[in-house]
Design a protein around this motif. Structure first.
Motif, PDB file in Angstrom:
ATOM      1  N   LEU A 222      54.030 -28.057 -16.765  1.00 55.40           N
ATOM      2  CA  LEU A 222      54.156 -29.027 -17.854  1.00 55.40           C
ATOM      3  C   LEU A 222      54.814 -30.350 -17.441  1.00 55.40           C
ATOM      4  N   SER A 223      54.558 -31.676 -18.164  1.00 50.74           N
ATOM      5  CA  SER A 223      55.365 -32.795 -17.907  1.00 50.74           C
ATOM      6  C   SER A 223      55.343 -33.199 -16.291  1.00 50.74           C
ATOM      7  N   ASN A 224      56.268 -33.466 -15.811  1.00 54.04           N
ATOM      8  CA  ASN A 224      56.324 -33.968 -14.481  1.00 54.04           C
ATOM      9  C   ASN A 224      55.733 -33.263 -13.467  1.00 54.04           C
ATOM     10  N   ASP A 225      56.032 -31.902 -13.682  1.00 55.00           N
ATOM     11  CA  ASP A 225      55.613 -30.884 -12.684  1.00 55.00           C
ATOM     12  C   ASP A 225      53.952 -31.026 -12.665  1.00 55.00           C
ATOM     13  N   ALA A 226      53.284 -31.247 -14.074  1.00 59.25           N
ATOM     14  CA  ALA A 226      51.863 -31.201 -14.103  1.00 59.25           C
ATOM     15  C   ALA A 226      51.404 -32.282 -13.328  1.00 59.25           C
ATOM     16  N   VAL A 227      51.996 -33.132 -13.525  1.00 58.58           N
ATOM     17  CA  VAL A 227      51.397 -34.647 -12.947  1.00 58.58           C
ATOM     18  C   VAL A 227      51.477 -34.554 -11.333  1.00 58.58           C
ATOM     19  N   LEU A 235      43.567 -31.415  -8.992  1.00 62.52           N
ATOM     20  CA  LEU A 235      42.926 -30.622 -10.257  1.00 62.52           C
ATOM     21  C   LEU A 235      43.225 -31.544 -11.534  1.00 62.52           C
ATOM     22  N   THR A 236      42.571 -31.014 -12.407  1.00 65.19           N
ATOM     23  CA  THR A 236      42.495 -32.032 -13.853  1.00 65.19           C
ATOM     24  C   THR A 236      43.679 -32.197 -14.490  1.00 65.19           C
ATOM     25  N   LEU A 237      44.083 -33.055 -14.974  1.00 65.55           N
ATOM     26  CA  LEU A 237      45.468 -33.262 -15.764  1.00 65.55           C
ATOM     27  C   LEU A 237      44.988 -33.289 -17.110  1.00 65.55           C
ATOM     28  N   THR A 238      45.280 -32.517 -17.913  1.00 63.75           N
ATOM     29  CA  THR A 238      45.111 -32.713 -19.357  1.00 63.75           C
ATOM     30  C   THR A 238      46.623 -32.755 -20.183  1.00 63.75           C
ATOM     31  N   SER A 239      46.672 -32.437 -21.498  1.00 67.06           N
ATOM     32  CA  SER A 239      47.771 -32.422 -22.173  1.00 67.06           C
ATOM     33  C   SER A 239      47.811 -31.344 -23.040  1.00 67.06           C
ATOM     34  N   VAL A 248      52.058 -33.357 -24.412  1.00 64.38           N
ATOM     35  CA  VAL A 248      52.808 -33.342 -23.152  1.00 64.38           C
ATOM     36  C   VAL A 248      51.660 -33.030 -21.811  1.00 64.38           C
ATOM     37  N   PRO A 249      51.863 -33.700 -20.655  1.00 62.52           N
ATOM     38  CA  PRO A 249      50.903 -33.437 -19.646  1.00 62.52           C
ATOM     39  C   PRO A 249      50.856 -32.217 -19.141  1.00 62.52           C
ATOM     40  N   MET A 250      49.691 -31.710 -18.750  1.00 56.18           N
ATOM     41  CA  MET A 250      49.671 -30.061 -18.749  1.00 56.18           C
ATOM     42  C   MET A 250      48.481 -29.875 -17.573  1.00 56.18           C
ATOM     43  N   CYS A 251      48.866 -29.083 -16.555  1.00 56.14           N
ATOM     44  CA  CYS A 251      47.877 -28.707 -15.437  1.00 56.14           C
ATOM     45  C   CYS A 251      47.634 -27.186 -15.385  1.00 56.14           C
ATOM     46  N   GLY A 252      46.612 -26.812 -15.332  1.00 51.99           N
ATOM     47  CA  GLY A 252      46.462 -25.319 -15.648  1.00 51.99           C
ATOM     48  C   GLY A 252      45.792 -24.754 -14.096  1.00 51.99           C
ATOM     49  N   ILE A 253      46.160 -23.549 -13.781  1.00 53.84           N
ATOM     50  CA  ILE A 253      45.677 -22.949 -12.424  1.00 53.84           C
ATOM     51  C   ILE A 253      45.297 -21.460 -12.799  1.00 53.84           C
ATOM     52  N   PRO A 254      44.043 -21.159 -12.622  1.00 49.92           N
ATOM     53  CA  PRO A 254      43.430 -19.767 -13.140  1.00 49.92           C
ATOM     54  C   PRO A 254      44.479 -18.780 -12.432  1.00 49.92           C
ATOM     55  N   TYR A 255      44.803 -17.563 -12.911  1.00 52.57           N
ATOM     56  CA  TYR A 255      45.705 -16.609 -12.368  1.00 52.57           C
ATOM     57  C   TYR A 255      45.121 -15.926 -11.211  1.00 52.57           C
ATOM     58  N   HIS A 256      43.804 -15.793 -11.338  1.00 54.65           N
ATOM     59  CA  HIS A 256      43.270 -14.853 -10.352  1.00 54.65           C
ATOM     60  C   HIS A 256      43.304 -15.926  -8.943  1.00 54.65           C
ATOM     61  N   ALA A 257      43.296 -16.922  -8.952  1.00 57.49           N
ATOM     62  CA  ALA A 257      43.602 -17.892  -7.866  1.00 57.49           C
ATOM     63  C   ALA A 257      44.789 -18.582  -7.488  1.00 57.49           C
ATOM     64  N   VAL A 258      45.834 -18.259  -8.002  1.00 60.35           N
ATOM     65  CA  VAL A 258      47.337 -18.779  -8.103  1.00 60.35           C
ATOM     66  C   VAL A 258      47.734 -18.508  -6.667  1.00 60.35           C
ATOM     67  N   ASP A 259      47.599 -17.545  -5.746  1.00 59.35           N
ATOM     68  CA  ASP A 259      47.955 -17.440  -4.597  1.00 59.35           C
ATOM     69  C   ASP A 259      47.594 -18.604  -3.626  1.00 59.35           C
TER      70      ASP A 259
END
Length: 359
Positions: A222-227, A235-239, A248-259
């Motif tokens: 979230l926030s600055n970390d997401a940017v 990756l895609t930056l959403t909110s 709040v800015p948000m960036c998501g990573i699928p849990y199966h590919a987080v490593d």
């Protein structure tokens, strides 16, 4: 493998559906198969999404990459599946809306009144006509007004208080109504969501790290970390709506590919902190077994525990003798000791306070 009731209209959609069924969780499968209820236009509507809507969403995401100035883009399978999970996971993305009776919801279209433009016309200025000679002769000369002399007041006394009130009442025929001030608008207060409060609290403890918070099938920043994460990993930056005045800015990573994504961040010199959502866990208290009361040795008065009693209750054996090579000196010493009686030596040792010198 979890079965999804998505209808694929072509081979590309069939391939997306196959990969999605392999990685989808039960929670996300429930959303896809049954939809999610949302509030819109004051109504409770069912939001359902399909593969046609995802294809349109992926096309828009690709257009955003082109708008950044890139002449060409290459999208791999992980990127497409990341968009796919994000599309079906986020409740803010609207698919097809249905009423509670199962009919499709169609918002009312407001008919705007047609306002014709007002055309203002300026009347022509009257032309000043020249006065003729005969009109000047017939014109009546203006009469000068004589000054009117002011009458002197008969009484030079000053007016009393009652006369002043009457004069003021005569000047104001109507009573002026009090001016009503506009009421101040109520100040709207915002309360952060529990998830955002938890995220910011953890972020304070690990300020030097990029924080990824586990939420469903995603690790979210979230926030600055997401940017920063969206920029580093492309990756895609959403909110996300976190209960604040703005999203709040948000960036998501699928849990199966987080490593794989964490490895890329570490290679770029960044620290990463993972936070798991433990809101669904339960704490169970286990009662420790009570140890039996220790027993006391009647002869020595020593307190023996259960473990000590087991150790000395015939459950031990003497260690085997160690076979050592016998030297000539050791054999001579054994022969020398055999010449003395062990009981006699013990009595002599007591008489001489344990000091016996044998020459």
């Amino acid at each position: 493998m979890i079965e999804l009731n998505l209808i694929a209209t072509n081979s590309d959609q069939e391939l997306v559906k196959t990969h999605l069924q392999e990685m989808v969780s039960e929670v996300l499968a429930e959303k896809i198969n049954n939809g999610v209820y949302i509030e819109k236009d004051g109504k409770r509507l069912l939001n359902k999404k399909d593969l046609n809507g995802f294809v349109e969403y992926a096309y828009n995401e690709a257009q955003k990459l082109l708008q950044k100035g890139e002449k060409k883009i290459a999208i791999n399978g992980d990127k497409i599946m990341s968009w796919c999970i994000h599309y079906f996971e986020e409740d803010d993305i609207i698919g097809t809306l249905y009423n509670e009776d199962g009919t499709e919801y169609k918002p009312k279209t407001e008919v705007k009144p047609i306002i014709k433009p007002i055309v203002s016309t300026t009347p022509p200025k009257p032309q000043q006509q020249q006065t003729s000679f005969f009109e000047l002769l017939n014109a009546t000369p203006p009469v000068k007004a004589e000054p009117v002399a002011e009458l002197a007041a008969e009484d030079d006394d000053e007016p009393d208080e009652e006369e002043i009130r009457e004069a003021l009442a005569a000047e104001t025929d109507e009573t002026e109504s009090p001016v009503e001030l506009p009421k101040p608008k109520p100040i709207k207060t915002y309360t952060p969501t529990p998830m955002y409060q938890s995220y910011t609290a953890i972020k304070k403890q690990y300020a030097d790290c990029l924080l990824l918070y586990r939420l469903g099938d995603f690790y979210e920043a979230l926030s600055n970390d997401a940017v920063k994460v969206a920029e580093l990993l492309n990756l895609t930056l959403t909110s996300r709506d976190c209960g604040l005045e703005s999203r709040v800015p948000m960036c998501g990573i699928p849990y199966h590919a987080v490593d794989a994504y964490i490895s890329k961040l570490v290679e770029k010199g960044y620290k990463v902190a993972l936070a798991e959502d433990l809101s669904g866990t339960k704490t169970v208290r286990v009662k420790q077994p009570e140890e039996p009361e220790p027993e006391v040795d009647e002869e020595t008065g020593e307190i023996l525990s259960e473990s000590e009693m087991r150790l000395f209750d015939g459950q031990f054996s003497e260690p085997p003798e160690i076979d050592e090579p016998e030297t000539d000196e050791l054999a001579d010493e054994k022969e020398f000791i055999k010449a003395f009686d062990s009981e006699t030596i013990a009595i002599l040792s007591e008489l001489f306070d344990g000091e016996i010198n044998i020459a």
